[in-house]
Design a protein around this motif. Sequence first.
Motif, PDB file in Angstrom:
ATOM      1  N   LEU A 114      34.541 -50.075 -33.301  1.00 24.44           N
ATOM      2  CA  LEU A 114      34.972 -48.828 -32.666  1.00 24.44           C
ATOM      3  C   LEU A 114      36.449 -48.571 -32.907  1.00 24.44           C
ATOM      4  CD1 LEU A 114      34.372 -46.449 -30.816  1.00 24.44           C
ATOM      5  CD2 LEU A 114      34.845 -47.944 -28.844  1.00 24.44           C
ATOM      6  N   VAL A 115      37.199 -49.666 -32.816  1.00 23.13           N
ATOM      7  CA  VAL A 115      38.648 -49.530 -33.053  1.00 23.13           C
ATOM      8  C   VAL A 115      38.914 -49.073 -34.484  1.00 23.13           C
ATOM      9  CG1 VAL A 115      40.811 -50.786 -33.196  1.00 23.13           C
ATOM     10  CG2 VAL A 115      39.284 -51.158 -31.259  1.00 23.13           C
ATOM     11  N   VAL A 116      38.145 -49.692 -35.408  1.00 24.33           N
ATOM     12  CA  VAL A 116      38.311 -49.314 -36.824  1.00 24.33           C
ATOM     13  C   VAL A 116      37.969 -47.854 -37.028  1.00 24.33           C
ATOM     14  CG1 VAL A 116      37.448 -49.696 -39.162  1.00 24.33           C
ATOM     15  CG2 VAL A 116      37.965 -51.642 -37.670  1.00 24.33           C
ATOM     16  N   VAL A 117      36.909 -47.452 -36.426  1.00 30.25           N
ATOM     17  CA  VAL A 117      36.505 -46.026 -36.561  1.00 30.25           C
ATOM     18  C   VAL A 117      37.588 -45.120 -36.011  1.00 30.25           C
ATOM     19  CG1 VAL A 117      34.884 -44.295 -35.750  1.00 30.25           C
ATOM     20  CG2 VAL A 117      34.054 -46.510 -36.580  1.00 30.25           C
ATOM     21  N   VAL A 118      38.103 -45.542 -34.879  1.00 30.22           N
ATOM     22  CA  VAL A 118      39.167 -44.713 -34.275  1.00 30.22           C
ATOM     23  C   VAL A 118      40.374 -44.643 -35.193  1.00 30.22           C
ATOM     24  CG1 VAL A 118      40.795 -44.588 -32.363  1.00 30.22           C
ATOM     25  CG2 VAL A 118      38.393 -45.116 -31.917  1.00 30.22           C
ATOM     26  N   VAL A 119      40.710 -45.812 -35.754  1.00 30.82           N
ATOM     27  CA  VAL A 119      41.871 -45.838 -36.663  1.00 30.82           C
ATOM     28  C   VAL A 119      41.618 -44.982 -37.890  1.00 30.82           C
ATOM     29  CG1 VAL A 119      43.246 -47.327 -38.182  1.00 30.82           C
ATOM     30  CG2 VAL A 119      42.675 -48.064 -35.861  1.00 30.82           C
ATOM     31  N   VAL A 120      40.408 -45.120 -38.463  1.00 30.97           N
ATOM     32  CA  VAL A 120      40.077 -44.326 -39.669  1.00 30.97           C
ATOM     33  C   VAL A 120      40.108 -42.848 -39.349  1.00 30.97           C
ATOM     34  CG1 VAL A 120      38.242 -43.784 -41.297  1.00 30.97           C
ATOM     35  CG2 VAL A 120      38.765 -46.165 -40.751  1.00 30.97           C
ATOM     36  N   VAL A 121      39.502 -42.488 -38.247  1.00 34.48           N
ATOM     37  CA  VAL A 121      39.495 -41.068 -37.858  1.00 34.48           C
ATOM     38  C   VAL A 121      40.914 -40.569 -37.644  1.00 34.48           C
ATOM     39  CG1 VAL A 121      38.826 -39.434 -36.078  1.00 34.48           C
ATOM     40  CG2 VAL A 121      37.176 -41.125 -36.920  1.00 34.48           C
ATOM     41  N   ALA A 122      41.685 -41.422 -36.975  1.00 29.35           N
ATOM     42  CA  ALA A 122      43.072 -41.035 -36.728  1.00 29.35           C
ATOM     43  C   ALA A 122      43.815 -40.892 -38.039  1.00 29.35           C
ATOM     44  CB  ALA A 122      43.759 -42.049 -35.836  1.00 29.35           C
ATOM     45  N   GLY A 123      43.520 -41.831 -39.003  1.00 31.96           N
ATOM     46  CA  GLY A 123      44.160 -41.739 -40.312  1.00 31.96           C
ATOM     47  C   GLY A 123      43.762 -40.484 -41.057  1.00 31.96           C
ATOM     48  N   LEU A 124      42.477 -40.185 -41.005  1.00 32.58           N
ATOM     49  CA  LEU A 124      42.004 -38.966 -41.673  1.00 32.58           C
ATOM     50  C   LEU A 124      42.643 -37.724 -41.070  1.00 32.58           C
ATOM     51  CD1 LEU A 124      38.203 -39.817 -42.133  1.00 32.58           C
ATOM     52  CD2 LEU A 124      39.973 -39.635 -43.912  1.00 32.58           C
ATOM     53  N   VAL A 125      42.691 -37.727 -39.765  1.00 29.63           N
ATOM     54  CA  VAL A 125      43.305 -36.576 -39.093  1.00 29.63           C
ATOM     55  C   VAL A 125      44.778 -36.463 -39.478  1.00 29.63           C
ATOM     56  CG1 VAL A 125      43.959 -35.621 -36.858  1.00 29.63           C
ATOM     57  CG2 VAL A 125      41.662 -36.586 -37.182  1.00 29.63           C
ATOM     58  N   GLY A 126      45.437 -37.611 -39.485  1.00 31.89           N
ATOM     59  CA  GLY A 126      46.853 -37.592 -39.863  1.00 31.89           C
ATOM     60  C   GLY A 126      47.054 -37.145 -41.303  1.00 31.89           C
ATOM     61  N   TRP A 127      46.177 -37.645 -42.209  1.00 35.91           N
ATOM     62  CA  TRP A 127      46.277 -37.256 -43.618  1.00 35.91           C
ATOM     63  C   TRP A 127      46.071 -35.768 -43.790  1.00 35.91           C
ATOM     64  CZ3 TRP A 127      42.697 -35.124 -46.957  1.00 35.91           C
ATOM     65  CH2 TRP A 127      43.078 -35.077 -48.316  1.00 35.91           C
ATOM     66  N   ARG A 128      45.082 -35.272 -43.053  1.00 35.60           N
ATOM     67  CA  ARG A 128      44.804 -33.840 -43.149  1.00 35.60           C
ATOM     68  C   ARG A 128      45.995 -33.040 -42.642  1.00 35.60           C
ATOM     69  NH1 ARG A 128      41.529 -31.511 -46.249  1.00 35.60           N
ATOM     70  NH2 ARG A 128      41.370 -29.772 -44.758  1.00 35.60           N
ATOM     71  N   VAL A 129      46.613 -33.541 -41.604  1.00 38.19           N
ATOM     72  CA  VAL A 129      47.784 -32.833 -41.079  1.00 38.19           C
ATOM     73  C   VAL A 129      48.920 -32.842 -42.103  1.00 38.19           C
ATOM     74  CG1 VAL A 129      49.570 -32.881 -39.308  1.00 38.19           C
ATOM     75  CG2 VAL A 129      47.180 -33.216 -38.668  1.00 38.19           C
ATOM     76  N   VAL A 130      49.135 -34.017 -42.663  1.00 39.37           N
ATOM     77  CA  VAL A 130      50.211 -34.137 -43.664  1.00 39.37           C
ATOM     78  C   VAL A 130      49.911 -33.282 -44.895  1.00 39.37           C
ATOM     79  CG1 VAL A 130      51.370 -35.736 -45.228  1.00 39.37           C
ATOM     80  CG2 VAL A 130      50.904 -36.410 -42.863  1.00 39.37           C
ATOM     81  N   GLU A 131      48.679 -33.373 -45.371  1.00 38.68           N
ATOM     82  CA  GLU A 131      48.304 -32.596 -46.553  1.00 38.68           C
ATOM     83  C   GLU A 131      48.417 -31.095 -46.290  1.00 38.68           C
ATOM     84  OE1 GLU A 131      47.211 -31.678 -50.350  1.00 38.68           O
ATOM     85  OE2 GLU A 131      47.876 -33.573 -49.494  1.00 38.68           O
TER      86      GLU A 131
END
Length: 339
Positions: A39-56
Amino acid sequence: MADHADEGTMDLQSVSDPVGGAPSGGRRAKWLVPAVVALVVVVVVVAGLVGWRVVESRRHDAALDSCSRTVKALQDKTGPARMARYREAAGIKSDQVKDASTVVALARSVKDAEGIRQPTIRCKTSMPTDGLNTEAGRAEKLDGEYAAVSKAADAVLASRDAKALEDAKTSLAQAVSAAQGTLDSTNGKVADNKTRETLQQAIDMANKVLAGKDVKNPQKYRDAETSLTAPVNSVNDSVAAKAAADAAAAQAAQSQSQPQSKSSSGSSSSGSSGSTKRRLTGGSSGSATTNRSDNNSHFGSGSNHSNSGGSTGSGSGFDLTPSKPIQGCVDGNSVCPIG
């Protein structure tokens, strides 16, 4: 006592039951930990994806903004009016400018820009960030090239205008000089001196234009030169009119003197004729007398010949045919020679 002992034992057992149940609770903890980790990994991945999308998204927005600004700056240098100005400057020849080096510089700038043509650069929201950056780079490069074209074109046009101004001023100065020459050479030779006064005024106005320091438009010099044309033509026409009038007056004076000359010529001719006539009459008479004397001398004193053809004063000559045959003539009808 035994009952108490048994009771105590049961109590221990009952107390110890929870301890005996620990192994089953540990088994449940083993599957919970991986689930939590996942669950933590999923949260981190989702958070990373969200962050990447924001940055992109932010990078895309920045690229779009940069591309739009660069294209707008390029459009300011390559709009229809500016492009027409560049083409006008590119069509000017070296002999049309005051400084020929400006024409060379413009040709080099146009070559660097790969010709004068409307650039086609677009910045769309649907384009990827890299595509936007590429278009922005092209627009920035062309902006610099057309900045050089614009500067060179302005220099060519300014040099052309400077030459046009200088040429117009020189032409006006030459026209003023010619007009002044016309004015000076026609003093006393015009039918109407007002034409010369008008020409003098036009020359004065043209000289004021030549002396002006604020003339920037060559048309002002051209207008001043044009203003001299009519006054100069008027003076020339007035000179021609006076010349024609003088010629007519001379012809009239000559015509008036001709009748007197003819009268004098007639009188002289009449006197000469009478004198000639008198000379001819006298001469004839003398000749007749001489001929008659000669004839008498020829024939001798013993002859009876008389000259019936004698005439005095007629001027028509004598009839030398004798009335009787002369001795020695064979035929009395023949005229014998005298002497």
